[in-house]
Design an enzyme around this catalytic site. Structure first.
Site, PDB file in Angstrom:
ATOM      1  N   GLY A   1       0.861  -0.916   0.315  1.00 52.41           N
ATOM      2  CA  GLY A   1       0.144   0.009  -0.060  1.00 52.41           C
ATOM      3  C   GLY A   1       0.621   1.223   0.320  1.00 52.41           C
ATOM      4  O   GLY A   1       0.489   2.399  -1.118  1.00 52.41           O
ATOM      5  N   HIS A   2       1.831   1.339   0.969  1.00 59.57           N
ATOM      6  CA  HIS A   2       2.450   2.507   0.700  1.00 59.57           C
ATOM      7  C   HIS A   2       3.875   2.192  -0.513  1.00 59.57           C
ATOM      8  O   HIS A   2       3.881   3.633  -0.879  1.00 59.57           O
ATOM      9  CB  HIS A   2       4.009   2.493   1.897  1.00 59.57           C
ATOM     10  CG  HIS A   2       3.196   2.298   3.487  1.00 59.57           C
ATOM     11  ND1 HIS A   2       3.042   0.912   4.397  1.00 59.57           N
ATOM     12  CD2 HIS A   2       2.337   3.080   4.323  1.00 59.57           C
ATOM     13  CE1 HIS A   2       2.708   1.491   5.346  1.00 59.57           C
ATOM     14  NE2 HIS A   2       2.067   2.597   5.760  1.00 59.57           N
TER      15      HIS A   2
ATOM     16  N   ASP B   1      -6.804   5.317   4.270  1.00 56.91           N
ATOM     17  CA  ASP B   1      -7.578   6.660   5.533  1.00 56.91           C
ATOM     18  C   ASP B   1      -8.325   7.377   5.152  1.00 56.91           C
ATOM     19  O   ASP B   1      -7.056   8.467   5.200  1.00 56.91           O
ATOM     20  CB  ASP B   1      -6.402   7.025   6.266  1.00 56.91           C
ATOM     21  CG  ASP B   1      -5.598   5.800   6.923  1.00 56.91           C
ATOM     22  OD1 ASP B   1      -6.030   5.471   7.783  1.00 56.91           O
ATOM     23  OD2 ASP B   1      -4.471   4.965   6.030  1.00 56.91           O
TER      24      ASP B   1
HETATM   25  P1  AMP Z   1       0.327   4.396   7.415  1.00 59.66           P
HETATM   26  O1  AMP Z   1       1.361   4.303   7.687  1.00 59.66           O
HETATM   27  O2  AMP Z   1      -0.331   3.647   8.348  1.00 59.66           O
HETATM   28  O3  AMP Z   1      -0.210   5.979   8.550  1.00 59.66           O
HETATM   29  O4  AMP Z   1       0.286   5.235   6.477  1.00 59.66           O
HETATM   30  C1  AMP Z   1       0.861   5.892   5.934  1.00 59.66           C
HETATM   31  C2  AMP Z   1       0.186   6.526   4.389  1.00 59.66           C
HETATM   32  O5  AMP Z   1      -0.193   4.804   3.680  1.00 59.66           O
HETATM   33  C3  AMP Z   1      -1.627   6.798   4.919  1.00 59.66           C
HETATM   34  O6  AMP Z   1      -1.125   8.077   3.707  1.00 59.66           O
HETATM   35  C4  AMP Z   1      -1.940   5.524   4.431  1.00 59.66           C
HETATM   36  O7  AMP Z   1      -3.364   6.008   3.707  1.00 59.66           O
HETATM   37  C5  AMP Z   1      -1.797   4.868   3.260  1.00 59.66           C
HETATM   38  N1  AMP Z   1      -2.201   3.702   3.078  1.00 59.66           N
HETATM   39  C6  AMP Z   1      -1.637   2.813   4.388  1.00 59.66           C
HETATM   40  N2  AMP Z   1      -2.260   1.360   3.888  1.00 59.66           N
HETATM   41  C7  AMP Z   1      -2.754   2.154   2.534  1.00 59.66           C
HETATM   42  C8  AMP Z   1      -2.832   0.653   1.279  1.00 59.66           C
HETATM   43  N3  AMP Z   1      -2.960  -0.462   1.450  1.00 59.66           N
HETATM   44  N4  AMP Z   1      -3.327   1.348   0.318  1.00 59.66           N
HETATM   45  C9  AMP Z   1      -2.980   2.541   0.279  1.00 59.66           C
HETATM   46  N5  AMP Z   1      -2.389   2.830   0.842  1.00 59.66           N
HETATM   47  C10 AMP Z   1      -2.486   2.556   2.181  1.00 59.66           C
END
Ligand code: AMP
Length: 283
Positions: A36-37, A151
């Site tokens: 995702g990231h 998110d």
């Molecule tokens: P986090 O590290 O969980 O705070 O996420 C960092 C970024 O990655 C945020 O913009 C999240 O929305 C995005 N993100 C996390 N999981 C996914 C996913 N499965 N698909 C797309 N973006 C994601």
């Protein structure tokens, strides 16, 4: 790839890059990187000349101390993934760099989109998100910042923050990346057992079922949610925090579904809180 761990070092790098006329894209993350990231990184690389990924587990956005402690910290593998993805800079600051001791945090006035869904259930969460994103923007000085629709509410909060502050950072949304079975990828999934991962699939199946009902012509939120809840009630091990259909712009609940609409869910599986959503297409 460069690794920078101080705010000063990061600011200096950004200043030089801007002087050279380079466009900077920032991908803010809390590490524990997954596909995702990396989708966000790919989009960032399309949008700008230089891509910065920040790795910072932001204490200010956790309303649960044990969730903060247990959050995965995998710097070595994160660095490898960033290197392979063609990231230019990894910015991995210490807490004191983002929140200098003795500095009073600015008072945050949250937009209305922060006061629904996750807002009341996670007091202080969006204040923490706005706080850290504003600080990262000041340090990294990006032209573009890339966020995931996983998110969704967070993206809406940031979009409103940028408008309210008259910031010129362009906010780019990237669709949610899912496992083959449909589970939205999340750093938190690693805390689920194999059994838990299977149970969690019911979350994305519920969102799909909602889209199916809407595609068949159902427009009444009450009817859609009642049918979905029936499906969910067979799984005792999932505790639903909320399941709501909202206007995708204001995030206010709607009685009748019309575009732009969003179905959003938060649920606990094996004590792990998962969120997911789907923009409903109304044809
Ligand atoms: P986090 O590290 O969980 O705070 O996420 C960092 C970024 O990655 C945020 O913009 C999240 O929305 C995005 N993100 C996390 N999981 C996914 C996913 N499965 N698909 C797309 N973006 C994601």
């Amino acid at each position: 790839m460069k690794m920078i761990s101080t705010a000063d070092g990061m600011s200096r790098w950004a200043l030089e890059a801007r002087k050279d006329g380079k466009k900077i894209a920032l991908v803010p993350t809390m590490g524990g990187l997954h596909e995702g990231h990396l989708a966000l990184v790919r989009e960032a690389k399309k949008q700008a000349d230089l891509t910065v990924v920040s790795l910072f587990v932001n204490p200010a956005q956790f309303n649960d101390a044990s969730d903060y402690e247990r959050y995965p910290r995998e710097i070595e593998s994160d660095l490898k993934k960033c290197g392979a993805a063609g990231v230019d800079v990894v910015f991995a600051p210490e807490k004191d760099d983002i929140y200098p001791p003795g500095e009073t945090p600015e008072a945050i006035s949250l937009p209305a989109v922060a006061k629904v869904l996750e807002g009341p259930l996670r007091p202080g969460h969006f204040e923490g998100v706005v706080q850290v994103v504003a600080r990262l923007f000041r340090i990294v000085r990006p032209h573009v910042a890339v966020f995931g629709m996983k998110d969704y509410q967070q993206v809406r909060v940031i979009e409103e923050m940028v408008i309210e502050r008259g910031s010129d950072v362009k906010i780019v949304r990237v669709p949610t990346v899912r496992s083959r079975e449909g589970l939205a990828l999340s750093s938190r999934n690693g805390r689920l057992s194999r059994e838990g991962l299977k149970k969690a699939l019911l979350i994305s199946k519920t969102l799909k079922a909602a889209q199916h009902l809407v595609s068949q012509g159902e427009r009444h939120t009450k009817e859609v949610l009642a049918k979905l809840r029936k499906g969910l009630s067979c799984e005792e091990d999932i505790r639903i925090d909320y399941l709501k259909i909202v206007d995708a712009r204001t995030l206010e609940e709607v009685a009748v579904i019309s575009e732009p609409a969003l179905i959003a869910v938060a649920a606990l599986v094996e004590g792990v809180r998962l969120i997911d959503n789907c923009v409903l297409s109304v044809i």
